[in-house]
Write a protein that holds these residues in place. Structure first.
Motif, PDB file in Angstrom:
ATOM      1  N   THR A   1       0.861  -1.189   0.000  1.00 33.19           N
ATOM      2  CA  THR A   1       0.000   0.000   0.000  1.00 33.19           C
ATOM      3  C   THR A   1       0.895   1.236   0.000  1.00 33.19           C
ATOM      4  O   THR A   1       1.840   1.334   0.803  1.00 33.19           O
ATOM      5  CB  THR A   1      -0.907   0.010   1.234  1.00 33.19           C
ATOM      6  N   LEU A   2       0.587   2.191  -0.906  1.00 32.21           N
ATOM      7  CA  LEU A   2       1.415   3.391  -1.068  1.00 32.21           C
ATOM      8  C   LEU A   2       0.560   4.636  -0.860  1.00 32.21           C
ATOM      9  O   LEU A   2      -0.578   4.708  -1.334  1.00 32.21           O
ATOM     10  CB  LEU A   2       2.049   3.417  -2.463  1.00 32.21           C
ATOM     11  N   HIS A   3       1.128   5.609  -0.156  1.00 39.68           N
ATOM     12  CA  HIS A   3       0.415   6.864   0.123  1.00 39.68           C
ATOM     13  C   HIS A   3       1.359   8.036  -0.143  1.00 39.68           C
ATOM     14  O   HIS A   3       2.521   8.014   0.291  1.00 39.68           O
ATOM     15  CB  HIS A   3      -0.062   6.921   1.580  1.00 39.68           C
ATOM     16  N   TRP A   4       0.848   9.057  -0.829  1.00 35.31           N
ATOM     17  CA  TRP A   4       1.594  10.298  -1.030  1.00 35.31           C
ATOM     18  C   TRP A   4       1.211  11.287   0.059  1.00 35.31           C
ATOM     19  O   TRP A   4       0.031  11.461   0.384  1.00 35.31           O
ATOM     20  CB  TRP A   4       1.295  10.905  -2.396  1.00 35.31           C
ATOM     21  N   ARG A   5       2.225  11.944   0.601  1.00 39.91           N
ATOM     22  CA  ARG A   5       2.001  12.924   1.655  1.00 39.91           C
ATOM     23  C   ARG A   5       2.731  14.227   1.333  1.00 39.91           C
ATOM     24  O   ARG A   5       3.755  14.226   0.654  1.00 39.91           O
ATOM     25  CB  ARG A   5       2.483  12.380   3.014  1.00 39.91           C
ATOM     26  N   GLU A   6       2.169  15.294   1.905  1.00 36.11           N
ATOM     27  CA  GLU A   6       2.797  16.615   1.767  1.00 36.11           C
ATOM     28  C   GLU A   6       2.647  17.328   3.099  1.00 36.11           C
ATOM     29  O   GLU A   6       1.532  17.557   3.571  1.00 36.11           O
ATOM     30  CB  GLU A   6       2.127  17.411   0.644  1.00 36.11           C
ATOM     31  N   GLU A   7       3.809  17.632   3.705  1.00 38.02           N
ATOM     32  CA  GLU A   7       3.853  18.252   5.033  1.00 38.02           C
ATOM     33  C   GLU A   7       3.094  17.416   6.054  1.00 38.02           C
ATOM     34  O   GLU A   7       2.327  17.923   6.889  1.00 38.02           O
ATOM     35  CB  GLU A   7       3.285  19.678   4.974  1.00 38.02           C
ATOM     36  N   GLY A   8       3.284  16.077   5.968  1.00 34.51           N
ATOM     37  CA  GLY A   8       2.710  15.184   6.967  1.00 34.51           C
ATOM     38  C   GLY A   8       1.269  14.810   6.751  1.00 34.51           C
ATOM     39  O   GLY A   8       0.713  14.016   7.519  1.00 34.51           O
TER      40      GLY A   8
ATOM     41  N   VAL B   1       8.421  19.689  -1.344  1.00 31.83           N
ATOM     42  CA  VAL B   1       8.802  18.287  -1.196  1.00 31.83           C
ATOM     43  C   VAL B   1       7.555  17.436  -0.955  1.00 31.83           C
ATOM     44  O   VAL B   1       6.715  17.765  -0.098  1.00 31.83           O
ATOM     45  CB  VAL B   1       9.802  18.101  -0.040  1.00 31.83           C
ATOM     46  N   PHE B   2       7.465  16.343  -1.713  1.00 25.23           N
ATOM     47  CA  PHE B   2       6.401  15.356  -1.528  1.00 25.23           C
ATOM     48  C   PHE B   2       7.039  14.033  -1.101  1.00 25.23           C
ATOM     49  O   PHE B   2       8.126  13.684  -1.553  1.00 25.23           O
ATOM     50  CB  PHE B   2       5.607  15.154  -2.818  1.00 25.23           C
ATOM     51  N   LYS B   3       6.306  13.295  -0.258  1.00 23.31           N
ATOM     52  CA  LYS B   3       6.823  12.058   0.314  1.00 23.31           C
ATOM     53  C   LYS B   3       5.869  10.905   0.062  1.00 23.31           C
ATOM     54  O   LYS B   3       4.648  11.053   0.243  1.00 23.31           O
ATOM     55  CB  LYS B   3       7.043  12.232   1.818  1.00 23.31           C
TER      56      LYS B   3
ATOM     57  N   GLU C   1       8.271  -1.801   9.509  1.00 23.31           N
ATOM     58  CA  GLU C   1       8.685  -0.455   9.128  1.00 23.31           C
ATOM     59  C   GLU C   1       7.950  -0.007   7.867  1.00 23.31           C
ATOM     60  O   GLU C   1       7.470  -0.830   7.091  1.00 23.31           O
ATOM     61  CB  GLU C   1      10.198  -0.382   8.921  1.00 23.31           C
ATOM     62  N   GLN C   2       7.950   1.298   7.672  1.00 22.71           N
ATOM     63  CA  GLN C   2       7.298   1.900   6.502  1.00 22.71           C
ATOM     64  C   GLN C   2       8.345   2.714   5.725  1.00 22.71           C
ATOM     65  O   GLN C   2       8.564   3.894   6.018  1.00 22.71           O
ATOM     66  CB  GLN C   2       6.127   2.789   6.925  1.00 22.71           C
ATOM     67  N   PRO C   3       9.000   2.075   4.768  1.00 25.52           N
ATOM     68  CA  PRO C   3      10.016   2.806   3.988  1.00 25.52           C
ATOM     69  C   PRO C   3       9.353   3.907   3.162  1.00 25.52           C
ATOM     70  O   PRO C   3       8.172   3.834   2.816  1.00 25.52           O
ATOM     71  CB  PRO C   3      10.625   1.717   3.107  1.00 25.52           C
ATOM     72  N   ALA C   4      10.154   4.925   2.826  1.00 25.20           N
ATOM     73  CA  ALA C   4       9.620   6.081   2.106  1.00 25.20           C
ATOM     74  C   ALA C   4      10.647   6.618   1.116  1.00 25.20           C
ATOM     75  O   ALA C   4      11.837   6.306   1.177  1.00 25.20           O
ATOM     76  CB  ALA C   4       9.203   7.167   3.089  1.00 25.20           C
ATOM     77  N   CYS C   5      10.154   7.426   0.199  1.00 23.20           N
ATOM     78  CA  CYS C   5      11.005   8.153  -0.749  1.00 23.20           C
ATOM     79  C   CYS C   5      10.396   9.536  -0.946  1.00 23.20           C
ATOM     80  O   CYS C   5       9.211   9.752  -0.665  1.00 23.20           O
ATOM     81  CB  CYS C   5      11.127   7.418  -2.087  1.00 23.20           C
ATOM     82  N   THR C   6      11.205  10.474  -1.427  1.00 22.20           N
ATOM     83  CA  THR C   6      10.744  11.853  -1.579  1.00 22.20           C
ATOM     84  C   THR C   6      11.051  12.378  -2.973  1.00 22.20           C
ATOM     85  O   THR C   6      11.956  11.899  -3.657  1.00 22.20           O
ATOM     86  CB  THR C   6      11.407  12.782  -0.548  1.00 22.20           C
ATOM     87  N   VAL C   7      10.288  13.398  -3.368  1.00 23.08           N
ATOM     88  CA  VAL C   7      10.500  14.120  -4.622  1.00 23.08           C
ATOM     89  C   VAL C   7      10.445  15.610  -4.316  1.00 23.08           C
ATOM     90  O   VAL C   7       9.499  16.083  -3.666  1.00 23.08           O
ATOM     91  CB  VAL C   7       9.431  13.767  -5.673  1.00 23.08           C
TER      92      VAL C   7
END
Length: 278
Positions: free
Chosen positions: A48-55, A88-90, A100-106
């Motif tokens: 499952t993937l979620h995009w976040r911005e400022e939390g 920045v988007f995460k 754990e919940q690995p993440a990446c950013t753009v």
């Protein structure tokens, strides 16, 4: 449920994704919206993937136009009116067997441009103007304009104009330069959903120099200089030229001069003899 399935069977059915999620940004086909991609392949079942911005999750944001998921990739399409430079988007990934919940950013960025120094083209020749994007996320679309005051006058490839883009570099080639129509400044325009940048690239068109005429003039001047020097030498020392083409006086045969003198003496003696006889 996991408790009703043996561990060795569960290990065959459930496999967490390897490595970490990968993030990148692209421009939509319309060129007006930002698309955020997040991919985390190799999991079973799919993560499952979620995009976040400022939390905060973007799914609940008013500036999200659409949200789509396919297997292990999640895409968010955003309205560009809310975007800003270096925002920045995460993307956060989760799987049923990973704690754990690995993440990446753009990080999205405005395009930055650089070009070569002003160019000069001789009438009838070809010239190429170059524009390079040094920074920008997502990739910017490059175009050429004839005048910044008329942005709708975008140069279209064809005829005397050739436009080629390789990666982040765009080249405008002008064939058969014309002094009346091609001289002046061109505008390189780079645009992505974050914004646009423009850069002037100036071109000077000149008439070709008459090389044959210049060489001929130099030759004529050299001949005039040689003739002038020769004239001055002859004026002040005329014997110098005569000695160059005739043998010196000491080389003349003495018999010729002696004969002339003897003839003159004989004539004088004859006249004296005749007078004495008279």
């Amino acid at each position: 449920s996991p408790g009703s399935v043996p561990d060795h069977v569960l290990s065959l059915l459930v496999d967490p994704p390897q490595a970490t999620p990968k993030c990148w940004a692209e421009t939509s086909s319309s060129g007006l919206m930002l698309q955020l991609f997040c991919s985390w392949p190799g999991g079973n079942p799919h993560p499952t993937l979620h995009w976040r911005e400022e939390g905060q999750d973007l799914e609940n944001s008013s500036w999200v136009i659409s949200s789509t998921s396919s297997s292990d990739t999640h895409v968010e399409t955003l309205n560009s009116s809310h975007l800003s430079h270096r925002k920045v988007f995460k993307c956060v990934g989760s799987h049923v067997v990973k704690e754990e919940q690995p993440a990446c950013t753009v990080e999205i960025k405005l395009p930055s441009l650089e070009s070569e120094p002003p160019k000069t083209c001789f009438v009838g020749d070809n010239v190429t103007l170059t524009c390079r994007v040094t920074e920008g996320t997502p990739a910017a679309r490059l175009s050429w304009l004839r005048d910044i005051a008329q942005p709708e006058a975008e140069i279209q490839p064809g005829g005397r104009f050739l436009i080629a883009q390789e990666g982040n570099v765009s080249r405008l080639t002008i064939r058969n330069c014309s002094q009346g129509t091609d001289g002046g400044c061109y505008v390189c325009k780079a645009q992505n959903p974050v914004g646009l940048r423009e850069l002037f690239v100036c071109l000077t068109v000149k008439q070709p120099e008459n090389i044959v005429g210049v060489v001929g003039a130099v030759v004529v001047l050299c001949l005039l200089a040689v003739l002038t020097v020769t004239g001055v030498v002859l004026y002040y020392n005329p014997l110098l030229c005569l000695r160059a083409f005739h043998p010196p006086c000491s080389a003349l045969p003495r018999n010729a001069d002696s004969g002339d003198v003897l003839v003159l003496v004989d004539s004088e003696d004859d006249e004296e003899g005749k007078g004495s006889e008279e």
